[in-house]
Design an enzyme around this catalytic site. Structure first.
Site, short mmCIF file in Angstrom:
data_model
loop_
_atom_site.label_atom_id
_atom_site.label_comp_id
_atom_site.label_asym_id
_atom_site.label_seq_id
_atom_site.Cartn_x
_atom_site.Cartn_y
_atom_site.Cartn_z
N ASN A 208 48.32 40.99 33.67
CA ASN A 208 47.31 40.81 34.72
C ASN A 208 47.68 39.68 35.66
O ASN A 208 47.52 39.78 36.88
CB ASN A 208 45.94 40.53 34.08
CG ASN A 208 45.14 41.81 33.92
OD1 ASN A 208 45.64 42.89 34.17
ND2 ASN A 208 43.89 41.68 33.52
N PHE A 249 51.17 47.58 43.95
CA PHE A 249 50.54 46.25 44.06
C PHE A 249 51.23 45.36 45.11
O PHE A 249 51.36 44.16 44.93
CB PHE A 249 50.48 45.56 42.69
CG PHE A 249 49.23 45.99 41.96
CD1 PHE A 249 49.08 47.29 41.52
CD2 PHE A 249 48.18 45.10 41.75
CE1 PHE A 249 47.92 47.71 40.89
CE2 PHE A 249 47.02 45.51 41.12
CZ PHE A 249 46.90 46.82 40.70
N ALA A 252 48.92 44.23 51.04
CA ALA A 252 48.30 42.97 51.49
C ALA A 252 46.85 43.24 51.85
O ALA A 252 46.48 44.34 52.24
CB ALA A 252 49.07 42.45 52.70
N CYS A 260 38.62 41.06 36.27
CA CYS A 260 39.79 40.77 35.42
C CYS A 260 40.75 39.74 35.99
O CYS A 260 40.98 38.71 35.37
CB CYS A 260 40.53 42.08 35.14
SG CYS A 260 39.44 43.31 34.45
C1 UGA Z 1 43.04 45.19 36.63
C2 UGA Z 1 44.42 45.72 36.23
O1 UGA Z 1 44.99 46.46 37.30
C3 UGA Z 1 44.32 46.59 34.99
O2 UGA Z 1 45.63 47.00 34.57
C4 UGA Z 1 43.64 45.79 33.85
O3 UGA Z 1 43.50 46.55 32.68
C5 UGA Z 1 42.28 45.34 34.34
O4 UGA Z 1 42.44 44.52 35.51
C6 UGA Z 1 41.62 44.58 33.22
O5 UGA Z 1 42.13 43.54 32.83
O6 UGA Z 1 40.64 45.07 32.66
P1 UGA Z 1 40.98 46.15 38.03
O7 UGA Z 1 40.48 44.75 38.06
O8 UGA Z 1 40.05 47.23 37.66
O9 UGA Z 1 42.23 46.28 37.02
O10 UGA Z 1 41.48 46.49 39.48
P2 UGA Z 1 42.85 46.58 40.29
O11 UGA Z 1 43.03 47.97 40.76
O12 UGA Z 1 43.95 45.98 39.57
O13 UGA Z 1 42.47 45.70 41.56
C7 UGA Z 1 42.13 44.34 41.46
C8 UGA Z 1 42.03 43.71 42.82
O14 UGA Z 1 43.32 43.60 43.42
C9 UGA Z 1 41.19 44.50 43.82
O15 UGA Z 1 40.35 43.61 44.52
C10 UGA Z 1 42.19 45.14 44.75
O16 UGA Z 1 41.70 45.32 46.05
C11 UGA Z 1 43.29 44.08 44.75
N1 UGA Z 1 44.62 44.64 45.10
C12 UGA Z 1 45.24 45.51 44.28
C13 UGA Z 1 45.23 44.24 46.27
O17 UGA Z 1 44.69 43.41 47.05
N2 UGA Z 1 46.47 44.73 46.58
C14 UGA Z 1 47.11 45.61 45.77
O18 UGA Z 1 48.25 46.03 46.11
C15 UGA Z 1 46.48 46.02 44.60
#
Ligand code: UGA
Length: 436
Positions: A208, A249, A252, A260
Site C-alpha cells: 500500500n 497507478f 496524476a 487505506c
Molecule cells: C487500496 C489498494 O489499491 C488495495 O490494493 C488495498 O487492498 C486497499 O487499499 C486496502 O488496503 O484495503 P483503495 O483504497 O480501495 O485500495 O483504492 P485505490 O483504487 O487504490 O485508490 C486509492 C486512491 O488513490 C484514490 O483516491 C485514487 O483516486 C488514487 N489514485 C489511484 C490516484 O490518484 N492515481 C492512481 O493512479 C491510482
C-alpha cells in the site's frame, strides 16, 4: 472440496466481501457484527455498503450465510475465524488495535473446538505474533493458531479483487494451518504465497505504501510538467511501457484518499519511528499528498482572489469512482475551505451524497445551508462561476464541452484529468487539469 464452518467478525467492506466470497467457495459462513441494525439489514438482503456484485452474491449464497450480533452463538461450531474489524489511526498515526484484541478475546471465550484464527485486518508488523503469545498465555481450553492473511481489495472492485486475487498471502509456519488455509481458498484457484506472520503483515503495508508513493511521485512530476510544458498523461504512458515501472497507478490527480493509503502510510511511518527509523520516502509521500489535495483551490486563485459570493459547482465527492466512501476524500478538505470563504456550493455525486451529508455535521464553523445537492452534473453547472472536479465518475467523463455552456464563467478545474485539453479549450472553456 473441504467445507469449513467459518465465522467472520466485522461486516464492513473487508468482512462482508470476505464472507460472501468464502460462501461462494462453498463454506458455511457466519457474519458477526456488534451493530444490530446492520445485522437486520444484512438479514433482509441489504449489503449496507455499495460494492459491485456484492448483493447478487449475497442472494446466490444465502443458504450458506448466517448473520448475527450474538457473540456467544457466533463461534459455536466454528473451525476457522476471520477477524476483519477496523484498525483506525490514533492521534499519533499508529494503528488502534483495540477492536482486533477485543475480537480475539471473544474468540478465546466462545469457541468450542480448536480453531485457526485468521487476521485480515491490517495490523502493524508483529501484531499477529503478539496475538499468538496473548492466546498461548490465556486459559483457553482449545488450540488457537493465529494466521496473518492480509486483504488486497480495492473499493469499488472488491468482489472481483477477492475472487480473482493476484495473490493470496498466508502468514503462518504451522503445517496444519497452511493445509487448512489452502483448502479454504482452493476453489478460487489463485496463487498462494506462504510466509511467516511478520513478512505477511509487511507485504500488506509495503504494497500500500509503495502504491501511495507511486501516486505522490507522479503527482509531483505532474506539477513540474505544468511548469515545463510537458503533459503528464504522455509522460506516464511513456514511463509505463517500461515493465520495470508498469503502467498502473500513474494517474496524476488531486491526491489519494480512502480508508487505506492515508491510514497505512501513517501507521508504517509511526511504527518505523517507534523502532528509531525515519521512513523518509513514506513521510514525503504523505506531505506531497496533503499539498496535492489543495492543488485546485490554489489554481482557482489565478481567476478569483476569493470564492466569496461565487457560485461553485463541485462534480464528484467520493475518494474515487465506484464507491460511496468519502474517507480522506479531497472533497472533504476542499468544501469546508470553500464554505469558509462564503461560496454558494452546488454538488453532484451519483452515490456519495448520503455520506457527504453525514460528513457535513462534522464540519465546524461552516454554513452548510450554502450547499445544494443536485441530481445531474449539468444541473450543478447552472449559473456557476467555477467548477471543481474531484472524482472521475463515468457520468462526468462522458460530458461534452457544450454541457458546460450553462455556466456564468466557464472555468473548469479538473482534479482527475477527465477531458481532452484541446477540445475543452477550443470550446472557450478555461480548463485547467493536473500536469497538462
Ligand atoms: C487500496 C489498494 O489499491 C488495495 O490494493 C488495498 O487492498 C486497499 O487499499 C486496502 O488496503 O484495503 P483503495 O483504497 O480501495 O485500495 O483504492 P485505490 O483504487 O487504490 O485508490 C486509492 C486512491 O488513490 C484514490 O483516491 C485514487 O483516486 C488514487 N489514485 C489511484 C490516484 O490518484 N492515481 C492512481 O493512479 C491510482
Amino acid at each position: 472440496m473441504s467445507q469449513y464452518n467459518i465465522t467472520v467478525v466485522g461486516t464492513s467492506y473487508v468482512g462482508l466481501v470476505t464472507a460472501v466470497a468464502l460462501a461462494e467457495c462453498g463454506h458455511i459462513v457466519t457474519c458477526l457484527d456488534v451493530d444490530e441494525n446492520k445485522i437486520q439489514r444484512l438479514k433482509s438482503g441489504d449489503p449496507v455498503i455499495y460494492e459491485e456484485g456484492l448483493k447478487d452474491l449475497m442472494v446466490k449464497n444465502k443458504d450458506r450465510l448466517i448473520y448475527t450480533d450474538d457473540v456467544k452463538s457466533a463461534y459455536k461450531g466454528a473451525d476457522v475465524t476471520f477477524i476483519c474489524v477496523g484498525t483506525p489511526s490514533r492521534e499519533d498515526g499508529s494503528a488502534n488495535l483495540d477492536y482486533v484484541f477485543k475480537a480475539a478475546e471473544d474468540v478465546i471465550n466462545n469457541i468450542d473446538r480448536d480453531v485457526i484464527m485468521v487476521v485480515k485486518s491490517t495490523v502493524p508488523i508483529g501484531t499477529n505474533d503478539k496475538l499468538q503469545k496473548h492466546i498461548d498465555e490465556s486459559n483457553c481450553d482449545f488450540d488457537i493458531e493465529v494466521v496473518s492473511n492480509p486483504e488486497f481489495l480495492s473499493q469499488g472492485t472488491a468482489v472481483k479483487n477477492m475472487l480473482n486475487a493476484d495473490r493470496i498471502v498466508i502468514g503462518t509456519e504451522s503445517d496444519n494451518a497452511k493445509r487448512i488455509m489452502a483448502e479454504i481458498y482452493e476453489p478460487m484457484g489463485r496463487p498462494i504465497v506462504f510466509t511467516n506472520r511478520c513478512s505477511s503483515e509487511m507485504i500488506k503495508y509495503a504494497s500500500n505504501d509503495f502504491l501511495a508513493l507511486k501516486i505522490s511521485y507522479i503527482n509531483e512530476i505532474a506539477n513540474l510538467c505544468e511548469l515545463l510544458g510537458a503533459d503528464v498523461k504522455d509522460v506516464a504512458a511513456g514511463m509505463g511501457m517500461d515493465p520495470r515501472i508498469g503502467n498502473k497507478f500513474l494517474n496524476a490527480g488531486i491526491g489519494y484518499g480512502g480508508s487505506c493509503f492515508p491510514k497505512d502510510t501513517k501507521a508504517l511511518y509511526s511504527l518505523a519511528a517507534d523502532h528509531g527509523y525515519d521512513l523518509k520516502l513514506v513521510k514525503a509521500t504523505m506531505e506531497v499528498n496533503e499539498l496535492q489535495k489543495m492543488r485546485l483551490l490554489e489554481k482557482s486563485r489565478q481567476y478569483y482572489d476569493s470564492l466569496e459570493g461565487l457560485n461553485v459547482a463541485v462534480l464528484g465527492l467520493t475518494f474515487k469512482p465506484g464507491t460511496d466512501d468519502l474517507r480522506d476524500a479531497p472533497s472533504i478538505v476542499n468544501i469546508p475551505e470553500m464554505l469558509k470563504e462564503g461560496a454558494n456550493i452546488k454538488v453532484w455525486d451519483p452515490i456519495g451524497v448520503g455520506n457527504f451529508l453525514k460528513n457535513l455535521d462534522m464540519i465546524d464553523e461552516c454554513d452548510t445551508d450554502m450547499i445544494t445537492v443536485c441530481d445531474t452534473p449539468i444541473g450543478t453547472l447552472d449559473n456557476a462561476d467555477i467548477c471543481f472536479i474531484f472524482t472521475e465518475w463515468d457520468e462526468i467523463k462522458r460530458m461534452e464541452p457544450e454541457d458546460f455552456a450553462g455556466m456564468n464563467n466557464m472555468i473548469v478545474l479538473d482534479g482527475r484529468n477527465c477531458f481532452d485539453v484541446k477540445k475543452m479549450r477550443s470550446a472557450n472553456i478555461i480548463y485547467s487539469s493536473i500536469g497538462r
